[in-house]
Scaffold this active site. Sequence first.
Site, PDB file in Angstrom:
ATOM      1  N   GLY A  14       0.848  -1.194   0.000  1.00 30.34           N
ATOM      2  CA  GLY A  14       0.000   0.000   0.000  1.00 30.34           C
ATOM      3  C   GLY A  14       0.885   1.246   0.000  1.00 30.34           C
ATOM      4  N   ALA A  16       2.071   3.098   2.436  1.00 27.97           N
ATOM      5  CA  ALA A  16       3.181   3.104   3.394  1.00 27.97           C
ATOM      6  C   ALA A  16       4.319   2.234   2.869  1.00 27.97           C
ATOM      7  CB  ALA A  16       2.709   2.613   4.755  1.00 27.97           C
ATOM      8  N   LYS A  36       0.244  -9.649  -0.301  1.00 25.80           N
ATOM      9  CA  LYS A  36      -0.655 -10.789  -0.557  1.00 25.80           C
ATOM     10  C   LYS A  36      -1.543 -10.564  -1.774  1.00 25.80           C
ATOM     11  CE  LYS A  36      -4.046  -9.565   3.091  1.00 25.80           C
ATOM     12  NZ  LYS A  36      -4.710 -10.026   4.313  1.00 25.80           N
ATOM     13  N   GLY A  49     -11.238  10.683  -0.421  1.00 24.07           N
ATOM     14  CA  GLY A  49     -11.433  12.113  -0.172  1.00 24.07           C
ATOM     15  C   GLY A  49     -10.245  13.015  -0.326  1.00 24.07           C
ATOM     16  N   PHE A 117     -12.212  19.086   5.352  1.00 21.06           N
ATOM     17  CA  PHE A 117     -12.509  17.793   5.953  1.00 21.06           C
ATOM     18  C   PHE A 117     -12.927  17.991   7.398  1.00 21.06           C
ATOM     19  CE2 PHE A 117     -11.427  13.463   4.214  1.00 21.06           C
ATOM     20  CZ  PHE A 117     -11.732  13.793   2.917  1.00 21.06           C
ATOM     21  N   PHE A 160       1.958 -14.558   0.711  1.00 20.49           N
ATOM     22  CA  PHE A 160       1.204 -14.299   1.939  1.00 20.49           C
ATOM     23  C   PHE A 160       2.126 -14.544   3.132  1.00 20.49           C
ATOM     24  CE2 PHE A 160      -1.466 -15.471   5.463  1.00 20.49           C
ATOM     25  CZ  PHE A 160      -2.606 -14.695   5.342  1.00 20.49           C
ATOM     26  N   GLN A 234     -12.059   3.774  14.637  1.00 22.60           N
ATOM     27  CA  GLN A 234     -12.818   4.892  14.056  1.00 22.60           C
ATOM     28  C   GLN A 234     -14.053   4.409  13.317  1.00 22.60           C
ATOM     29  OE1 GLN A 234     -11.232   7.672  10.818  1.00 22.60           O
ATOM     30  NE2 GLN A 234     -11.701   8.996  12.538  1.00 22.60           N
ATOM     31  N   HIS A 236     -16.804   5.709  10.828  1.00 21.06           N
ATOM     32  CA  HIS A 236     -17.004   6.810   9.878  1.00 21.06           C
ATOM     33  C   HIS A 236     -18.486   7.159   9.821  1.00 21.06           C
ATOM     34  CE1 HIS A 236     -16.901   9.115   6.156  1.00 21.06           C
ATOM     35  NE2 HIS A 236     -15.586   9.080   6.181  1.00 21.06           N
ATOM     36  N   LEU A 246     -17.999   3.135   1.684  1.00 15.37           N
ATOM     37  CA  LEU A 246     -17.749   4.485   2.167  1.00 15.37           C
ATOM     38  C   LEU A 246     -18.306   5.540   1.216  1.00 15.37           C
ATOM     39  CD1 LEU A 246     -16.050   6.128   4.352  1.00 15.37           C
ATOM     40  CD2 LEU A 246     -14.457   6.470   2.480  1.00 15.37           C
ATOM     41  N   GLU A 249     -15.990  11.693   3.182  1.00 14.12           N
ATOM     42  CA  GLU A 249     -16.233  12.929   3.923  1.00 14.12           C
ATOM     43  C   GLU A 249     -16.119  14.136   2.984  1.00 14.12           C
ATOM     44  OE1 GLU A 249     -15.038  13.141   8.202  1.00 14.12           O
ATOM     45  OE2 GLU A 249     -13.406  14.266   7.309  1.00 14.12           O
ATOM     46  N   ARG A 280     -15.037  13.211  13.266  1.00 11.21           N
ATOM     47  CA  ARG A 280     -15.799  12.011  12.879  1.00 11.21           C
ATOM     48  C   ARG A 280     -16.513  11.345  14.053  1.00 11.21           C
ATOM     49  NH1 ARG A 280     -11.797   9.330   8.327  1.00 11.21           N
ATOM     50  NH2 ARG A 280     -12.333  10.915   6.798  1.00 11.21           N
ATOM     51  N   HIS A 344     -14.241   2.001  10.105  1.00 11.09           N
ATOM     52  CA  HIS A 344     -13.441   2.542   9.006  1.00 11.09           C
ATOM     53  C   HIS A 344     -11.939   2.417   9.206  1.00 11.09           C
ATOM     54  CE1 HIS A 344     -12.622   5.135   5.631  1.00 11.09           C
ATOM     55  NE2 HIS A 344     -12.086   6.074   6.362  1.00 11.09           N
ATOM     56  N   ARG A 379      -8.933   9.919  14.464  1.00  8.24           N
ATOM     57  CA  ARG A 379      -8.130  10.423  13.350  1.00  8.24           C
ATOM     58  C   ARG A 379      -8.897  11.485  12.569  1.00  8.24           C
ATOM     59  NH1 ARG A 379      -7.779   9.209   7.760  1.00  8.24           N
ATOM     60  NH2 ARG A 379      -9.212   7.458   7.868  1.00  8.24           N
ATOM     61  N   SER A 384      -4.559  10.069   7.178  1.00  7.95           N
ATOM     62  CA  SER A 384      -3.973   8.731   7.108  1.00  7.95           C
ATOM     63  C   SER A 384      -3.059   8.599   5.901  1.00  7.95           C
ATOM     64  CB  SER A 384      -5.070   7.675   7.047  1.00  7.95           C
ATOM     65  OG  SER A 384      -4.468   6.433   6.797  1.00  7.95           O
TER      66      SER A 384
HETATM   67  C1  LIG Z   1     -12.783   3.290   1.627  1.00  9.45           C
HETATM   68  C2  LIG Z   1     -11.664   4.041   2.302  1.00  9.45           C
HETATM   69  C3  LIG Z   1     -11.441   5.367   2.002  1.00  9.45           C
HETATM   70  C4  LIG Z   1     -10.407   6.072   2.612  1.00  9.45           C
HETATM   71  N1  LIG Z   1     -10.209   7.382   2.294  1.00  9.45           N
HETATM   72  C5  LIG Z   1      -9.170   8.053   2.845  1.00  9.45           C
HETATM   73  C6  LIG Z   1      -8.885   9.396   2.464  1.00  9.45           C
HETATM   74  O1  LIG Z   1      -9.535   9.974   1.617  1.00  9.45           O
HETATM   75  N2  LIG Z   1      -7.838  10.017   3.054  1.00  9.45           N
HETATM   76  C7  LIG Z   1      -7.060   9.403   3.994  1.00  9.45           C
HETATM   77  O2  LIG Z   1      -6.114  10.032   4.485  1.00  9.45           O
HETATM   78  N3  LIG Z   1      -7.313   8.126   4.359  1.00  9.45           N
HETATM   79  C8  LIG Z   1      -8.335   7.437   3.800  1.00  9.45           C
HETATM   80  N4  LIG Z   1      -8.564   6.137   4.174  1.00  9.45           N
HETATM   81  C9  LIG Z   1      -7.603   5.447   5.051  1.00  9.45           C
HETATM   82  C10 LIG Z   1      -6.354   5.100   4.251  1.00  9.45           C
HETATM   83  O3  LIG Z   1      -6.698   4.809   2.938  1.00  9.45           O
HETATM   84  C11 LIG Z   1      -5.612   3.896   4.825  1.00  9.45           C
HETATM   85  O4  LIG Z   1      -5.445   4.040   6.212  1.00  9.45           O
HETATM   86  C12 LIG Z   1      -4.237   3.778   4.186  1.00  9.45           C
HETATM   87  O5  LIG Z   1      -4.336   3.820   2.781  1.00  9.45           O
HETATM   88  C13 LIG Z   1      -3.531   2.512   4.621  1.00  9.45           C
HETATM   89  O6  LIG Z   1      -2.357   2.360   3.877  1.00  9.45           O
HETATM   90  P1  LIG Z   1      -1.302   1.244   4.253  1.00  9.45           P
HETATM   91  O7  LIG Z   1      -0.195   1.379   3.291  1.00  9.45           O
HETATM   92  O8  LIG Z   1      -0.991   1.337   5.693  1.00  9.45           O
HETATM   93  O9  LIG Z   1      -2.071  -0.135   4.059  1.00  9.45           O
HETATM   94  P2  LIG Z   1      -2.881  -0.768   2.827  1.00  9.45           P
HETATM   95  O10 LIG Z   1      -3.050   0.152   1.702  1.00  9.45           O
HETATM   96  O11 LIG Z   1      -4.090  -1.378   3.410  1.00  9.45           O
HETATM   97  O12 LIG Z   1      -1.906  -1.922   2.325  1.00  9.45           O
HETATM   98  C14 LIG Z   1      -1.652  -3.070   3.092  1.00  9.45           C
HETATM   99  C15 LIG Z   1      -0.724  -3.978   2.305  1.00  9.45           C
HETATM  100  O13 LIG Z   1      -0.301  -5.055   3.124  1.00  9.45           O
HETATM  101  C16 LIG Z   1      -0.370  -6.249   2.408  1.00  9.45           C
HETATM  102  N5  LIG Z   1      -0.585  -7.343   3.374  1.00  9.45           N
HETATM  103  C17 LIG Z   1      -1.428  -7.378   4.427  1.00  9.45           C
HETATM  104  N6  LIG Z   1      -1.339  -8.563   5.058  1.00  9.45           N
HETATM  105  C18 LIG Z   1      -0.408  -9.297   4.402  1.00  9.45           C
HETATM  106  C19 LIG Z   1       0.122 -10.613   4.543  1.00  9.45           C
HETATM  107  N7  LIG Z   1      -0.286 -11.443   5.508  1.00  9.45           N
HETATM  108  N8  LIG Z   1       1.060 -11.030   3.655  1.00  9.45           N
HETATM  109  C20 LIG Z   1       1.464 -10.220   2.648  1.00  9.45           C
HETATM  110  N9  LIG Z   1       0.992  -8.977   2.462  1.00  9.45           N
HETATM  111  C21 LIG Z   1       0.077  -8.520   3.322  1.00  9.45           C
HETATM  112  C22 LIG Z   1      -1.526  -6.069   1.451  1.00  9.45           C
HETATM  113  O14 LIG Z   1      -1.406  -6.934   0.343  1.00  9.45           O
HETATM  114  C23 LIG Z   1      -1.351  -4.595   1.070  1.00  9.45           C
HETATM  115  O15 LIG Z   1      -0.434  -4.500  -0.001  1.00  9.45           O
HETATM  116  C24 LIG Z   1      -9.588   5.424   3.566  1.00  9.45           C
HETATM  117  C25 LIG Z   1      -9.797   4.082   3.856  1.00  9.45           C
HETATM  118  C26 LIG Z   1     -10.845   3.407   3.250  1.00  9.45           C
HETATM  119  C27 LIG Z   1     -11.064   1.978   3.650  1.00  9.45           C
END
Ligand SMILES: Cc1cc2nc3c(=O)[nH]c(=O)nc-3n(C[C@H](O)[C@H](O)[C@H](O)COP(=O)(O)OP(=O)(O)OC[C@H]3O[C@@H](n4cnc5c(N)ncnc54)[C@H](O)[C@@H]3O)c2cc1C
Length: 566
Positions: A14, A16, A36, A49, A117, A160, A234, A236, A246, A249, A280, A344, A379, A384
Site C-alpha cells: 500500500g 506506506a 498478498k 477524499g 474535511f 502471503f 474509528q 465513519h 464508504l 467525507e 468524525r 473505518h 483520526r 492517514s
Molecule cells: C474506503 C476508504 C477510504 C479512505 N479514504 C481516505 C482518504 O480519503 N484520506 C485518507 O487520508 N485516508 C483514507 N482512508 C484510510 C487510508 O486509505 C488507509 O489508512 C491507508 O491507505 C492505509 O495504507 P497502508 O499502506 O498502511 O495499508 P494498505 O493500503 O491497506 O496496504 C496493506 C498492504 O499489506 C499487504 N498485506 C497485508 N497482510 C499481508 C500478509 N499477511 N502477507 C502479505 N501482504 C500482506 C496487502 O497486500 C497490502 O499490499 C480510507 C480508507 C478506506 C477503507
Amino acid sequence: MAVYEHDVLVIGGGLAGMRAAIAAQQLGADVAMVSKVHPVRSHSNAAQGGINGPGVGEDGGPWEEHAFETTKASDYLGDQDAITVLAQDGGGEVLQMEHWGVVFSRKPDGRMAVRRFGGMGKARTFFVGAITGQAILHVLYEQLMHPARFKAMRMYEEWFVTSLIVDDGQCRGCVALNIRTGELHAITAKATIVCTGGLGRVYEPSTNALICTGDGIAQAYRVGAPIMDMEMVQIHPTTLKGTGVLITEGARGEGAYLLNKDGERFMQKYAPNMMELASRDVVSRAEQTEIDEGRDVDGCVFLDMRHLGEQLIKERLEEIYEIARDLVNIDIAKELLPILPGVHYIMGGIKTDVDGLTPVPGLYSAGEAACVSVHGANRVGANSLLDTLVFGRRAAEHAVPWLQGKAFRPVPESVVEKDRAMIRGILDRPMNGDRVAKIRRDMGVSMSANVGIFRVPERLNKQVDELKALRARYEKVGVEDKGKVFNTDLLFHIELGYMLDCADMITKSAIERKESRGAHTRLDYPDRNDAEWLKHIVLTKQPDGSEKMSYLPVTITQWQPQERKY
Ligand SMILES: Cc1cc2nc3c(=O)[nH]c(=O)nc-3n(C[C@H](O)[C@H](O)[C@H](O)COP(=O)(O)OP(=O)(O)OC[C@H]3O[C@@H](n4cnc5c(N)ncnc54)[C@H](O)[C@@H]3O)c2cc1C
C-alpha cells in the site's frame, strides 16, 4: 525451502509500503516487497477524499494549525512530538507526490484545489476527485518500477506472510507462502518494515476491503512487539445503507448536509459551529443517537447532496455519484442518500517511535498497521494518507543507515517448519459443518454490536465470552480446498486467526479504558478523565505466552488538553 536475503524487506504494497520501498532504494539498499495481493490492489487504492497538506502554499496553512487540529481531534491522546513531525514533514510529501506525477484537482487559476474535511478549521485537504488514494498509489508504483530511476527490486507479489521471524532478539524477516505454488519460504532481511494496513474487517459492516484483516498487527504481537491504543476504532459517519461502502467525507467537505427523517439538519444540536464537519467521532455519535431515538428511516439517516448541483457532483464526486447509482439506484443530484455510521479505521496498532522503529531491533512499522501515535483517540480525515507517506519514508531512512555493516544470520529451518505444521494442521482437519466465513461473520457482527460506538460493560464482557466461543470454533473448523495452488480457503482461515487476535486486543483495551475519549465512548464513564486516563494502553505478549497490559504517558509539547467543542 528456498531462503531469500535482502537488506530491507517491506511487508505490504500500500502507500506506506511503497513509500518505504522507494526511500530505501534511493539510499542504495537491496529492497524486497511482499504483498498478498498485487500492490495496486491494496486498500490505499480505495481512499477517496484526499490528503492534508500542511505548509503547502497558503491553502495548506501553517503546520502549527494542522498540528493543533490533529491534536484536538485526537482528544489529546495523540503524541504531540509525533504530530509535529507529521505536520512539519507532511507538506513536503504532498509536493513530492505532485512532482512525481499525481494529477491533483485544480482551481480555475491552475493551483491545487482544496476541500474541507471534518475536524479541520478550514479547507486544507488536497485531492484527486474522489480517487486520491488510487492516483497516489499508481504514481508510487510507477516510480518504484521505473528502470531509469531505481534498480530492480524483488517483488514477492501474491505471497502471503504467515509470521515474522525473530531470532536472537532481532527481527530477521518473515515466513511467507507463495500463493501460486503453496510453498513456504523464509524471506530474510536485516530490517523488516511492516506496512500491512488496517483491520476494519474485524467488524461487519466495514468500509474496508476484504483483505484488511490485521495480519501484521497480530504477527507483530505474536513476536512480542507492543500493540497500543487498540480500543480506538474509528467509525465513519457516512457508509452506504446495506453495503458498508464508504461515502467520502469529501461530500460533506463540498457542502452536503445530514438530515434525519423529519428533514432536520440535526448536527445543529450536536456541533452548532462545525455542523457536518465536526470530528468524525462527534458526527457518528450524533447519527447513532438520532437512529437510537427513532428519528431514522430503516436504521439510516440521510446525506443530502441535491443542492450541490449536478455539475459539481460530476466534477468532484463522480465516484460517489456512480456508487449511489450502481449500488442502490439513487441519483444523488436529485434524491437523498440513506447512510449510517460504519467501521473505518484503527487508530491503534504496532507501537513505534517517529522513525517507525519498534522496541524489537530490526522491526519497523508504518501506515495503518502502526501506532506512532499521531491519531490518538480519533483520526482527522485525510491524515492517514499523509501518515503513510511521512512515516513510510522515515522508517526506511532510519532502517538503511542502521543496517549498514550488519551481517545476515541464517535463520533456523524450524521457523518455517512451525508454520508448515500450522498449515498442515488446518488442511488435515475434517469439515465439521462449520465454516470460516460463518465464524468471521459472527465475529464481525458481534464486534459491531458489543464494541461499537456506545460501549457498556455488560456488552464488552459479553464480547469476551463471544470471542472465546468463536476461538473454540476456529480451532476446530477445517477448509474445503485441500490443494496447494491458490488456496484462498486456507488464506481466509489463517487471516481469521489474526482477526481474532485483534478483536481480543480491541475488546480488552475497551474494557480497560474507563472514560470516554474520542472514538471510545463508555456510557458508564461519559466524561473524559485526564487525571487517570491521559495515557496509552499497551498490550505485549510475554515470552511465556501470557499477556502484559501496561501504560505509556502521552507526550504533550505545546497543546495542553482542553475541553473539545466543535
Ligand atoms: C474506503 C476508504 C477510504 C479512505 N479514504 C481516505 C482518504 O480519503 N484520506 C485518507 O487520508 N485516508 C483514507 N482512508 C484510510 C487510508 O486509505 C488507509 O489508512 C491507508 O491507505 C492505509 O495504507 P497502508 O499502506 O498502511 O495499508 P494498505 O493500503 O491497506 O496496504 C496493506 C498492504 O499489506 C499487504 N498485506 C497485508 N497482510 C499481508 C500478509 N499477511 N502477507 C502479505 N501482504 C500482506 C496487502 O497486500 C497490502 O499490499 C480510507 C480508507 C478506506 C477503507
